[in-house]
Design a protein around this motif. Sequence first.
Motif: not given
Length: 140
Positions: A117, A120-125, A127-129
């Motif tokens: 998890e 996944k959160l790091e990947s999402t962050l 992408d947001v960055k």
Amino acid sequence: MAKIDDDIKEIKSSLANLANEVNQIKFNILRVTSEISKITGGVVTSGEGAAGSSSGDGSVVDLGPIEDRLDELTKKLVTQDVIQRLEDRVEQLASERIREAQETISRVTALFQSGLEMVKLESTLADVKSLLEETVFEKS
């Protein structure tokens, strides 16, 4: 006449062979008696007509010490009850180890899922960055 001489020679040869075999048997009996004497600590006795005679020459082996030792060993043997108690204890220890292993597996699985998890959160962050950086560069 020659036939009779040959038969006599053959009989003498057979008698000589028998005498040699008897001597060999006597020698082997003495060796066995000596070995038994070493094992039992000199308990081997000789006597004619004694009970337990093992050969025709009157050798007798006193089995008393051996029987005493067997009785002593029999008393020290593990009983079925002791074996059952040991078996129960081993089963209990094994079940405790299995339970501990299952708990460890549960904890490791939970940590692994948490790790996934976080990835996944790091990947999402990330992408947001990158989206935020694009937005900031577009407006500048």
